[in-house]
Design a protein around this motif. Structure first.
Motif, PDB file in Angstrom:
ATOM      1  N   ALA A  62       0.838  -1.194   0.000  1.00 41.79           N
ATOM      2  CA  ALA A  62       0.000   0.000   0.000  1.00 41.79           C
ATOM      3  C   ALA A  62       0.875   1.246   0.000  1.00 41.79           C
ATOM      4  O   ALA A  62       0.613   2.205  -0.729  1.00 41.79           O
ATOM      5  N   TRP A  63       1.905   1.216   0.796  1.00 39.85           N
ATOM      6  CA  TRP A  63       2.774   2.377   0.916  1.00 39.85           C
ATOM      7  C   TRP A  63       3.490   2.661  -0.398  1.00 39.85           C
ATOM      8  O   TRP A  63       3.734   3.811  -0.738  1.00 39.85           O
ATOM      9  N   GLU A  64       3.818   1.611  -1.163  1.00 42.78           N
ATOM     10  CA  GLU A  64       4.502   1.792  -2.445  1.00 42.78           C
ATOM     11  C   GLU A  64       3.554   2.251  -3.548  1.00 42.78           C
ATOM     12  O   GLU A  64       3.947   3.007  -4.426  1.00 42.78           O
ATOM     13  N   THR A  65       2.306   1.790  -3.521  1.00 41.55           N
ATOM     14  CA  THR A  65       1.396   2.074  -4.629  1.00 41.55           C
ATOM     15  C   THR A  65       0.465   3.248  -4.381  1.00 41.55           C
ATOM     16  O   THR A  65      -0.039   3.838  -5.323  1.00 41.55           O
ATOM     17  N   LEU A  66       0.234   3.580  -3.135  1.00 40.97           N
ATOM     18  CA  LEU A  66      -0.697   4.658  -2.813  1.00 40.97           C
ATOM     19  C   LEU A  66       0.082   5.893  -2.370  1.00 40.97           C
ATOM     20  O   LEU A  66       0.395   6.056  -1.212  1.00 40.97           O
ATOM     21  N   LYS A  67       0.376   6.748  -3.326  1.00 43.12           N
ATOM     22  CA  LYS A  67       1.168   7.946  -3.029  1.00 43.12           C
ATOM     23  C   LYS A  67       0.278   9.162  -2.766  1.00 43.12           C
ATOM     24  O   LYS A  67       0.620  10.016  -1.974  1.00 43.12           O
ATOM     25  N   THR A  68      -0.844   9.237  -3.475  1.00 42.49           N
ATOM     26  CA  THR A  68      -1.707  10.411  -3.347  1.00 42.49           C
ATOM     27  C   THR A  68      -3.104   9.995  -2.893  1.00 42.49           C
ATOM     28  O   THR A  68      -3.472   8.815  -2.962  1.00 42.49           O
TER      29      THR A  68
END
Length: 84
Positions: A62-68
């Protein structure tokens, strides 16, 4: 429904970031709101409950793919659409 999803996700993020929902846009980066991995996990769990979906990501993914904020909103909308 789409606007409701965006509004509810932004409200959850605003609550976690202790800021006003009006200050958050789709382009707002989670990191600039000081959302850490624990807070993101809690937000994701709350979104799952509210929208009766399952977000199949571990915290690192999640941390890698959800930036915004928009990334999170789009993922939720897609999962809801996939259910119907």
């Amino acid at each position: 429904m789409s606007d409701n999803v965006e509004t509810s996700v932004i409200a959850l993020i605003a609550e976690a970031a202790e800021t006003e929902p009006g200050k958050i846009t789709r382009e707002t980066e989670l990191s600039e709101l000081e959302i850490d991995s624990l807070a993101l996990t809690e937000i994701v769990m709350e979104i799952e409950d509210q929208h009766d979906i399952e977000i199949d990501l571990n915290t690192a993914e999640a941390w890698e793919t959800l930036k915004t904020v928009g990334d999170l909103v789009d993922m939720v909308k897609k999962l809801i659409a996939d259910q119907h």
